[in-house]
Design a protein around this motif. Sequence first.
Motif, PDB file in Angstrom:
ATOM      1  N   SER A 251       0.859  -1.188   0.000  1.00 29.75           N
ATOM      2  CA  SER A 251       0.000   0.000   0.000  1.00 29.75           C
ATOM      3  C   SER A 251       0.890   1.231   0.000  1.00 29.75           C
ATOM      4  O   SER A 251       0.579   2.245  -0.639  1.00 29.75           O
ATOM      5  CB  SER A 251      -0.898   0.004   1.240  1.00 29.75           C
ATOM      6  N   LEU A 252       1.995   1.132   0.747  1.00 30.45           N
ATOM      7  CA  LEU A 252       2.997   2.193   0.803  1.00 30.45           C
ATOM      8  C   LEU A 252       4.367   1.544   0.982  1.00 30.45           C
ATOM      9  O   LEU A 252       4.506   0.598   1.753  1.00 30.45           O
ATOM     10  CB  LEU A 252       2.702   3.154   1.954  1.00 30.45           C
ATOM     11  N   LEU A 253       5.344   2.040   0.259  1.00 25.77           N
ATOM     12  CA  LEU A 253       6.726   1.559   0.372  1.00 25.77           C
ATOM     13  C   LEU A 253       7.650   2.765   0.446  1.00 25.77           C
ATOM     14  O   LEU A 253       7.465   3.746  -0.290  1.00 25.77           O
ATOM     15  CB  LEU A 253       7.078   0.670  -0.816  1.00 25.77           C
ATOM     16  N   ALA A 254       8.638   2.708   1.340  1.00 26.54           N
ATOM     17  CA  ALA A 254       9.508   3.864   1.569  1.00 26.54           C
ATOM     18  C   ALA A 254      10.973   3.466   1.575  1.00 26.54           C
ATOM     19  O   ALA A 254      11.330   2.373   2.028  1.00 26.54           O
ATOM     20  CB  ALA A 254       9.149   4.532   2.893  1.00 26.54           C
ATOM     21  N   PHE A 255      11.822   4.384   1.089  1.00 27.34           N
ATOM     22  CA  PHE A 255      13.268   4.226   1.235  1.00 27.34           C
ATOM     23  C   PHE A 255      13.946   5.576   1.111  1.00 27.34           C
ATOM     24  O   PHE A 255      13.339   6.559   0.665  1.00 27.34           O
ATOM     25  CB  PHE A 255      13.848   3.234   0.215  1.00 27.34           C
ATOM     26  N   SER A 256      15.202   5.632   1.528  1.00 27.42           N
ATOM     27  CA  SER A 256      16.007   6.861   1.449  1.00 27.42           C
ATOM     28  C   SER A 256      17.075   6.709   0.380  1.00 27.42           C
ATOM     29  O   SER A 256      17.688   5.645   0.253  1.00 27.42           O
ATOM     30  CB  SER A 256      16.686   7.154   2.791  1.00 27.42           C
ATOM     31  N   THR A 257      17.344   7.775  -0.347  1.00 25.81           N
ATOM     32  CA  THR A 257      18.313   7.687  -1.441  1.00 25.81           C
ATOM     33  C   THR A 257      19.752   7.628  -0.945  1.00 25.81           C
ATOM     34  O   THR A 257      20.623   7.102  -1.649  1.00 25.81           O
ATOM     35  CB  THR A 257      18.162   8.878  -2.402  1.00 25.81           C
ATOM     36  N   HIS A 258      20.027   8.142   0.260  1.00 21.38           N
ATOM     37  CA  HIS A 258      21.419   8.136   0.712  1.00 21.38           C
ATOM     38  C   HIS A 258      21.916   6.730   1.045  1.00 21.38           C
ATOM     39  O   HIS A 258      23.110   6.510   1.216  1.00 21.38           O
ATOM     40  CB  HIS A 258      21.606   9.069   1.917  1.00 21.38           C
ATOM     41  N   TYR A 264      22.018  12.780   0.256  1.00 18.54           N
ATOM     42  CA  TYR A 264      21.180  12.909   1.451  1.00 18.54           C
ATOM     43  C   TYR A 264      19.953  13.760   1.148  1.00 18.54           C
ATOM     44  O   TYR A 264      19.883  14.468   0.135  1.00 18.54           O
ATOM     45  CB  TYR A 264      21.950  13.607   2.565  1.00 18.54           C
ATOM     46  N   GLY A 265      18.994  13.723   2.079  1.00 15.55           N
ATOM     47  CA  GLY A 265      17.889  14.675   2.064  1.00 15.55           C
ATOM     48  C   GLY A 265      16.751  14.341   1.133  1.00 15.55           C
ATOM     49  O   GLY A 265      15.926  15.211   0.826  1.00 15.55           O
ATOM     50  N   LEU A 266      16.658  13.083   0.695  1.00 11.28           N
ATOM     51  CA  LEU A 266      15.577  12.703  -0.207  1.00 11.28           C
ATOM     52  C   LEU A 266      15.057  11.318   0.164  1.00 11.28           C
ATOM     53  O   LEU A 266      15.819  10.354   0.251  1.00 11.28           O
ATOM     54  CB  LEU A 266      16.057  12.695  -1.659  1.00 11.28           C
ATOM     55  N   GLY A 267      13.762  11.235   0.409  1.00 11.12           N
ATOM     56  CA  GLY A 267      13.101   9.957   0.605  1.00 11.12           C
ATOM     57  C   GLY A 267      12.158   9.713  -0.551  1.00 11.12           C
ATOM     58  O   GLY A 267      11.637  10.648  -1.159  1.00 11.12           O
ATOM     59  N   ILE A 268      11.958   8.446  -0.868  1.00  9.21           N
ATOM     60  CA  ILE A 268      11.021   8.080  -1.928  1.00  9.21           C
ATOM     61  C   ILE A 268       9.893   7.282  -1.288  1.00  9.21           C
ATOM     62  O   ILE A 268      10.117   6.317  -0.558  1.00  9.21           O
ATOM     63  CB  ILE A 268      11.703   7.232  -3.020  1.00  9.21           C
ATOM     64  N   CYS A 269       8.687   7.710  -1.563  1.00  9.27           N
ATOM     65  CA  CYS A 269       7.495   7.055  -1.044  1.00  9.27           C
ATOM     66  C   CYS A 269       6.645   6.601  -2.227  1.00  9.27           C
ATOM     67  O   CYS A 269       6.255   7.419  -3.065  1.00  9.27           O
ATOM     68  CB  CYS A 269       6.708   8.022  -0.166  1.00  9.27           C
ATOM     69  N   TYR A 270       6.418   5.312  -2.306  1.00  6.46           N
ATOM     70  CA  TYR A 270       5.507   4.773  -3.320  1.00  6.46           C
ATOM     71  C   TYR A 270       4.183   4.448  -2.630  1.00  6.46           C
ATOM     72  O   TYR A 270       4.153   3.746  -1.612  1.00  6.46           O
ATOM     73  CB  TYR A 270       6.073   3.512  -3.964  1.00  6.46           C
ATOM     74  N   ILE A 271       3.080   4.967  -3.160  1.00  7.51           N
ATOM     75  CA  ILE A 271       1.762   4.663  -2.596  1.00  7.51           C
ATOM     76  C   ILE A 271       0.845   4.140  -3.692  1.00  7.51           C
ATOM     77  O   ILE A 271       0.929   4.586  -4.847  1.00  7.51           O
ATOM     78  CB  ILE A 271       1.122   5.897  -1.922  1.00  7.51           C
ATOM     79  N   ASN A 272      -0.016   3.205  -3.346  1.00  2.06           N
ATOM     80  CA  ASN A 272      -0.958   2.733  -4.353  1.00  2.06           C
ATOM     81  C   ASN A 272      -2.172   3.664  -4.428  1.00  2.06           C
ATOM     82  O   ASN A 272      -2.322   4.585  -3.630  1.00  2.06           O
ATOM     83  CB  ASN A 272      -1.371   1.278  -4.094  1.00  2.06           C
ATOM     84  N   ASP A 273      -3.024   3.430  -5.394  1.00  2.00           N
ATOM     85  CA  ASP A 273      -4.145   4.345  -5.646  1.00  2.00           C
ATOM     86  C   ASP A 273      -5.124   4.381  -4.475  1.00  2.00           C
ATOM     87  O   ASP A 273      -5.717   5.423  -4.180  1.00  2.00           O
ATOM     88  CB  ASP A 273      -4.871   3.931  -6.921  1.00  2.00           C
ATOM     89  N   LYS A 274      -5.275   3.263  -3.793  1.00  2.00           N
ATOM     90  CA  LYS A 274      -6.198   3.213  -2.659  1.00  2.00           C
ATOM     91  C   LYS A 274      -5.749   4.145  -1.542  1.00  2.00           C
ATOM     92  O   LYS A 274      -6.550   4.898  -0.976  1.00  2.00           O
ATOM     93  CB  LYS A 274      -6.292   1.775  -2.154  1.00  2.00           C
TER      94      LYS A 274
END
Length: 442
Positions: A251-258, A264-274
């Motif tokens: 439903s949600l997936l997260a990680f940091s680019t560093h 540094y200073g960037l996170g990526i959040c993937y969320i589904n449509d729901k």
Amino acid sequence: MNLSEYKDIKKYSKEELLTKINELEKIINIEKIRNEFPFLKHGLKTYFDTAATSQKPEKVINSLAAYYKEYCGNPHSRMHYFANISSQIETSSKERIAEYINGEKENIIYTKSATEALNLGISGLYNVLKDNDEILISILEHHSNIVPYQELIKRLKKEKNINVKLVYTYLDENNSFDYSDFKSKINKNTKVIGLTLSSNVTGETIDISKINNILKEKEENNNINTDYIKIIDATHAINHIKIDVKEIKPSLLAFSTHKIYSPYGLGICYINDKIKTIIPPLNYGGNMIKFVLEQENNILDSSIKYEGGTQNIEAIYGFGYGLDYIESIGISNIEKYIYYLTQYAIKKLKTIDDIHIFSNEKSSASVSFYTDVIHSHDLATILDIRGYCLRAGHHCAMPLHKYLNVSSTCRISFGIYNTKEEIDKFVDTLNNIIIKYKEKSK
């Protein structure tokens, strides 16, 4: 992700591991890789702390300078060259990231960190959770995937008088994720499932295919709330495992680019449509606004609504170079190399008396251990003096350490730039330190 192919969960001999490592060193050209990381050129330290942050290749470092020299502008300005370039970087990078994790760009959100991404999703469940709902997480979780749940539960109790239970799945006799325990704790009250893909302490990779099969079986037998939400922390998997959201089905997936050879200073959040329909923004203002009047506003109905404020454009730009670098080596090659290197380190550490190891044949990238001879903090300080960078403490996983009945551990963690020779020298140094301290204590 399903621990198949090379990860056949057998106990390799040291000779087998050396053969596999030597083969992969030729495939990835380890000498060339090491020349691409400036931190190695001074030759002062051996870096075994990639789980905390990865070192950066020269191309990524140079990309940050290039952005500020050639493209720096605020994408929100829109009306001039530099703003338009930065806007293009901001939007086109989502296509690049989506391609890398096999998702859709419309479902990618920029945050400042994985921690913020997890807090966005978890705090957003305030209006979703009902009385007697349960949240199921594992004892392996990082604090960022524990504390937001605890705080949300307290808030629900205080403000709505709603009782939500935080349930843990534990480990088996080998200190590995217990899939039977996980299965037994899923029921019709289970509303949220929060899991790490890879433990930042033990290095264990969770078999997400097995998890999904368990959930599918529960659904087919009508033994689970089919409206459950699955939140995945991929922070400690992203730099050595291929992430495929079509396979993981979060439903949600997260990680940091560093963590993945990027800024540094960037996170990526993937969320589904729901999730996009039920979780409100964490920050308000900036580019997520359609219009604002004196007493009301209208917010954009897209993933942009979660990106209030000016984003970290230089990190977004640098992350593109980080992904290029990963793909030039091949994530499959990296996955294999890091796994075999980790297993080799475990084999070597087991030759030292008085070492207790909390990693096993399912572990990759991180190995945690302690000795009764020297406190972990003291040992890490001594090793730093000897030229080795590693982490000591509870690694933002206090519940896990308490469960394992140990206050702190030393952790060595690997990147694509590490070698078996570094491990050999480290283990020799560690062994000599322990021997000397044992002699002094007699």
